[in-house]
Design a protein around this motif. Sequence first.
Motif, PDB file in Angstrom:
ATOM      1  N   PRO A  62      24.132  19.768 -32.466  1.00  0.00           N
ATOM      2  CA  PRO A  62      25.329  20.554 -32.780  1.00  0.00           C
ATOM      3  C   PRO A  62      25.989  21.162 -31.549  1.00  0.00           C
ATOM      4  N   VAL A  63      25.174  21.510 -30.541  1.00  0.00           N
ATOM      5  CA  VAL A  63      25.774  22.146 -29.362  1.00  0.00           C
ATOM      6  C   VAL A  63      25.474  21.362 -28.092  1.00  0.00           C
ATOM      7  N   VAL A  64      26.351  21.500 -27.143  1.00  0.00           N
ATOM      8  CA  VAL A  64      26.149  20.904 -25.821  1.00  0.00           C
ATOM      9  C   VAL A  64      26.281  22.015 -24.781  1.00  0.00           C
ATOM     10  N   VAL A  65      25.780  21.722 -23.595  1.00  0.00           N
ATOM     11  CA  VAL A  65      25.866  22.688 -22.502  1.00  0.00           C
ATOM     12  C   VAL A  65      27.251  22.616 -21.889  1.00  0.00           C
ATOM     13  N   ALA A  66      27.928  23.740 -21.831  1.00  0.00           N
ATOM     14  CA  ALA A  66      29.298  23.754 -21.336  1.00  0.00           C
ATOM     15  C   ALA A  66      29.344  23.856 -19.810  1.00  0.00           C
ATOM     16  N   ASN A  67      28.337  24.474 -19.236  1.00  0.00           N
ATOM     17  CA  ASN A  67      28.299  24.567 -17.764  1.00  0.00           C
ATOM     18  C   ASN A  67      27.215  23.626 -17.225  1.00  0.00           C
ATOM     19  N   ARG A  68      27.417  22.361 -17.497  1.00  0.00           N
ATOM     20  CA  ARG A  68      26.365  21.371 -17.244  1.00  0.00           C
ATOM     21  C   ARG A  68      25.965  21.258 -15.768  1.00  0.00           C
ATOM     22  N   ALA A  69      26.940  21.294 -14.880  1.00  0.00           N
ATOM     23  CA  ALA A  69      26.632  21.124 -13.456  1.00  0.00           C
ATOM     24  C   ALA A  69      25.692  22.232 -12.977  1.00  0.00           C
ATOM     25  N   ALA A  70      26.065  23.455 -13.301  1.00  0.00           N
ATOM     26  CA  ALA A  70      25.233  24.593 -12.899  1.00  0.00           C
ATOM     27  C   ALA A  70      23.884  24.528 -13.596  1.00  0.00           C
TER      28      ALA A  70
END
Lengths: 285, 285
Positions: A267-275
């Motif tokens: 349902p959710v993904v990481v929005a600040n993936r690079a960090a």
Amino acid sequence: MRWGVEKRLEFIEFRLFWEGGINRADIVDQFGVSVPQASKDLTLYEEKAPGNLIYDKSAKRYKAADDFKPVFMQPNASTYLAHLRETNGGASGVTEAWLASAPEHDALPIPHRRVEADVLRDVLKAIREGHSIEVFYQSMSAKKPSPEWRRISPHALGNDGLRWHIRAFCHIDHKFKDFILSRCMKTRKHGLSGASANDDKLWHDRFVVALAPNPALSESQRSIIAQDYEMTNGRTEVMVRKALLYYFLKRLRLDFADKLDNPHEVPVVVANRAAFDAALAEATA
Amino acid sequence: MRWGVEKRLEFIEFRLFWEGGINRADIVDQFGVSVPQASKDLTLYEEKAPGNLIYDKSAKRYKAADDFKPVFMQPNASTYLAHLRETNGGASGVTEAWLASAPEHDALPIPHRRVEADVLRDVLKAIREGHSIEVFYQSMSAKKPSPEWRRISPHALGNDGLRWHIRAFCHIDHKFKDFILSRCMKTRKHGLSGASANDDKLWHDRFVVALAPNPALSESQRSIIAQDYEMTNGRTEVMVRKALLYYFLKRLRLDFADKLDNPHEVPVVVANRAAFDAALAEATA
DNA sequence: ATGATGGGTATATAAACTATACGCATCTTC
DNA sequence: GAAGATGCGTATAGTTTATATACCCATCAT
């Protein structure tokens, strides 16, 4: 009011709220008091919480009034559900069963080796007193097929959602690591600590994970997920210790958001993936 | 012995075992008794459990003897750890904090909407009394972007490891389904039940999942996993309700055992995969 | 030495609880 | 529709548990 009386009133209220009714017999069973005392307790409860109690002559049972207002506890669904889960496990221990007419329920069985009470006790002692300790530990590394005695300086316990870890300085590898509690078979030889708890950077540092609904979902679905996670502006932030970051990824299945056929699963993904990836790399280095 | 006294002795023992020591002041704080009474309790404990108690004059504290033998409780690591996790959450409720010098600890934060106490209470009532009930429910289906009133006949609660579901007969779809508890915003209108709990086949039927160590692991690693899961002959069997089978798959990440780069991530695989898939297909039909 | 702290104990008093008994209302059984 | 069982309420006398107060002792920090 004495502690025992207070607890009984709390019990009456708990039963009224969550199970809808209570009896003298319930109080007698739970606390081992006499029948007249149980009567007095109910009378006392009515005094302290007027109007909450209604006696149903036909059912021979006290019931919660429609406008029931708890005064001895703050009803909390999570607490009730936690108790429910405990009754499933069987072993009660300190918490006695305040749940009588619990609903039929079941939780996912998580197969696992049990943690030895004596091991945990000794680890707690080492943490408390700032000692190092030797644990007979079964490592997963291919080089160590059988358990070995390892000296560690434990300073905290961490839970990854499935099991508990000891967070400790490893005297062999000279760094802070996780040791799975259930893989510690025995303990021995308290000694001097090898490091200060403050030096465990990955334990103390937290990374702020930004979560957003999976963009592969429809707009209406995304907004439902946003509500589920109590997001504001389609985002929620979760502070996670870097030492737990890896488990966070796994538990929420964040590592497969893109590879999965069905976005429904994640349902959710990481929005600040690079960090996030940078922090994760730091944590697993 | 009265209930209150028994509890205090149990408390003394708990503190001695898990935290290594206890004080008169601890008893006073926990139970609100007078100082002389706390003294008497300690004396009484020494009487009932001779040799467990050693007074450390220098530390001004009773400590657990080396050959400490609990008599008022069976020490259980899982119970202690469950308490530990509760203290993290904050909300204590029924269980008071018997943990004073708890170690530093943390669990994975699981972001989620809270369950409303009144909703849970009303659902429990419906289950108990065999009613149907209307819930204002936010479904995930694309056709229903906003919450709707739905009549359901609940009969059990299930936990998938991350959240609680209501297991109920759906009066709209005419079949048994799971309803996520936190997506029930409100409840109303108790009515007649639409189905008997006995008819929920997927809830009552259990599938025996056979688990084996991931064959991609080295032999020594496989044997470690076998120990972790308390396997015999490299296998362990877990009974899982068919209604929970899907979540079991997800939670243990059994669906990716082969696709993953690192077998380390998925310690166990399903040994009876064909039967498992069939059962899963039946459950998700 | 001095005082602060924590433990042990004695006394008289108060609160809580038990055991026993009896009365009342409701429901079930015959 | 009477008899019996069950559950609640209450009263009594007696016991247990706990309090408040007091005083003594040992250890430790200053």
